[in-house]
Scaffold this active site. Sequence first.
Site, PDB file in Angstrom:
ATOM      1  N   HIS A 180      23.505  40.138  40.943  1.00 47.72           N
ATOM      2  CA  HIS A 180      24.344  39.351  41.859  1.00 47.72           C
ATOM      3  C   HIS A 180      24.307  37.885  41.425  1.00 47.72           C
ATOM      4  O   HIS A 180      23.274  37.391  40.970  1.00 47.72           O
ATOM      5  CB  HIS A 180      23.852  39.507  43.302  1.00 47.72           C
ATOM      6  CG  HIS A 180      24.836  38.982  44.294  1.00 47.72           C
ATOM      7  ND1 HIS A 180      24.987  37.629  44.534  1.00 47.72           N
ATOM      8  CD2 HIS A 180      25.760  39.615  45.064  1.00 47.72           C
ATOM      9  CE1 HIS A 180      25.949  37.464  45.427  1.00 47.72           C
ATOM     10  NE2 HIS A 180      26.443  38.650  45.758  1.00 47.72           N
ATOM     11  N   GLU A 236      32.830  39.888  41.030  1.00 46.34           N
ATOM     12  CA  GLU A 236      32.689  38.920  42.116  1.00 46.34           C
ATOM     13  C   GLU A 236      32.836  37.506  41.559  1.00 46.34           C
ATOM     14  O   GLU A 236      31.848  36.926  41.073  1.00 46.34           O
ATOM     15  CB  GLU A 236      31.313  39.056  42.771  1.00 46.34           C
ATOM     16  CG  GLU A 236      31.059  40.396  43.406  1.00 46.34           C
ATOM     17  CD  GLU A 236      30.054  40.314  44.553  1.00 46.34           C
ATOM     18  OE1 GLU A 236      30.346  40.866  45.607  1.00 46.34           O
ATOM     19  OE2 GLU A 236      28.999  39.681  44.389  1.00 46.34           O
ATOM     20  N   LYS A 258      22.765  40.738  52.186  1.00 47.29           N
ATOM     21  CA  LYS A 258      22.032  39.568  51.682  1.00 47.29           C
ATOM     22  C   LYS A 258      20.757  39.373  52.517  1.00 47.29           C
ATOM     23  O   LYS A 258      20.217  40.360  53.018  1.00 47.29           O
ATOM     24  CB  LYS A 258      22.945  38.337  51.650  1.00 47.29           C
ATOM     25  CG  LYS A 258      24.239  38.619  50.883  1.00 47.29           C
ATOM     26  CD  LYS A 258      25.029  37.402  50.528  1.00 47.29           C
ATOM     27  CE  LYS A 258      26.289  37.824  49.768  1.00 47.29           C
ATOM     28  NZ  LYS A 258      27.086  36.697  49.307  1.00 47.29           N
ATOM     29  N   GLU A 318      24.040  35.294  43.013  1.00 44.65           N
ATOM     30  CA  GLU A 318      23.005  34.493  43.671  1.00 44.65           C
ATOM     31  C   GLU A 318      21.674  34.661  42.964  1.00 44.65           C
ATOM     32  O   GLU A 318      20.868  33.723  42.924  1.00 44.65           O
ATOM     33  CB  GLU A 318      22.914  34.879  45.159  1.00 44.65           C
ATOM     34  CG  GLU A 318      24.133  34.347  45.923  1.00 44.65           C
ATOM     35  CD  GLU A 318      24.574  35.184  47.105  1.00 44.65           C
ATOM     36  OE1 GLU A 318      23.801  36.047  47.566  1.00 44.65           O
ATOM     37  OE2 GLU A 318      25.721  34.973  47.569  1.00 44.65           O
ATOM     38  N   GLY A 338      31.461  33.822  49.734  1.00 46.13           N
ATOM     39  CA  GLY A 338      31.040  33.071  50.910  1.00 46.13           C
ATOM     40  C   GLY A 338      31.851  31.815  51.154  1.00 46.13           C
ATOM     41  O   GLY A 338      31.464  30.960  51.952  1.00 46.13           O
ATOM     42  N   ASN A 348      26.888  44.187  51.494  1.00 45.22           N
ATOM     43  CA  ASN A 348      25.711  43.481  50.977  1.00 45.22           C
ATOM     44  C   ASN A 348      25.265  42.542  52.082  1.00 45.22           C
ATOM     45  O   ASN A 348      25.884  41.505  52.300  1.00 45.22           O
ATOM     46  CB  ASN A 348      26.086  42.704  49.702  1.00 45.22           C
ATOM     47  CG  ASN A 348      24.943  41.815  49.232  1.00 45.22           C
ATOM     48  OD1 ASN A 348      23.821  41.897  49.753  1.00 45.22           O
ATOM     49  ND2 ASN A 348      25.223  40.971  48.245  1.00 45.22           N
ATOM     50  N   SER A 384      34.603  37.118  49.593  1.00 42.81           N
ATOM     51  CA  SER A 384      35.421  36.832  50.778  1.00 42.81           C
ATOM     52  C   SER A 384      36.414  37.947  51.097  1.00 42.81           C
ATOM     53  O   SER A 384      37.493  37.684  51.634  1.00 42.81           O
ATOM     54  CB  SER A 384      36.139  35.488  50.636  1.00 42.81           C
ATOM     55  OG  SER A 384      35.187  34.435  50.539  1.00 42.81           O
TER      56      SER A 384
END
Length: 252
Positions: free
Chosen positions: A98, A169, A10, A100, A175, A8, A213
């Site tokens: 996701h 996730e 991003k 985010e 991250g 991904n 991660s």
Amino acid sequence: MKKLIAGNWKMNGSLAANEALLDALAQGLTVAPACEVAVCVPAPYLAQLRALKSTRAALSAVGLGAQDVSAHASGAYTGEVSAAMLKDLGCRYVIVGHSERRQYHGETDVLVADKAKAALAAGITPVVCIGETLAEREAGHTEEVVKRQLAAVIHTNGHCISEIVVAYEPVWAIGTGKTASPEEAQAVHAVLRAQLKAATDQSARVKILYGGSMNAANAALLLAQGDIDGGLIGGAALKAQDFLTIIAAAHA
Ligand code: 13P
């Protein structure tokens, strides 16, 4: 089943950087990997990626993916990209839900489920992301949260649920360099596997990826867990050598 390692990217990349990354991946993939591989890139670069793939034989099996899709089929939805458009551009996968997007764009469980439905209707595999925040984990609500998120997708998609990919996730691991331990991840994956099993007799087909991660150093242990069928890789997918190391760690 074959594992899936999906990058991904991003909101990263440029025409030049994408080409350099793909060239480095092509050089490292001269022997066909034992797993499935995909890259989920920003929508403006899908056409570039498709073209780059078509001229590099080593990348022919790499699946192309997007990072979001509209729940609507077409019409007056300025700025949105439909599943049919993604299909037109050669996408095999699209990430939906996701964290985010849930966090910064207010995406709800219902909207995520509708996006998964739109993808499936266009013949694209939705990679449905679910995961708890740190506060939810610390409050002991991990199971309840991920089950609620997955239940919405099952409810909306019925028997088609066997065609999705799930990505667990944990938000606190994204991250941050803090990964769930293989045991922590496996425990959640087992819960999700049981939930899928109750929803469809085709649950064995559903891949459950881990994301958060995952990197070249920790991938092998995570991927060795019984219910971890692959990885959704953020930062490490932008470094060709790291991504290749993760791919090599994904045995059948
Ligand atoms: P990182 O691998 O950078 O933690 O990101 C994980 C992720 O969000 C993949 O979708």
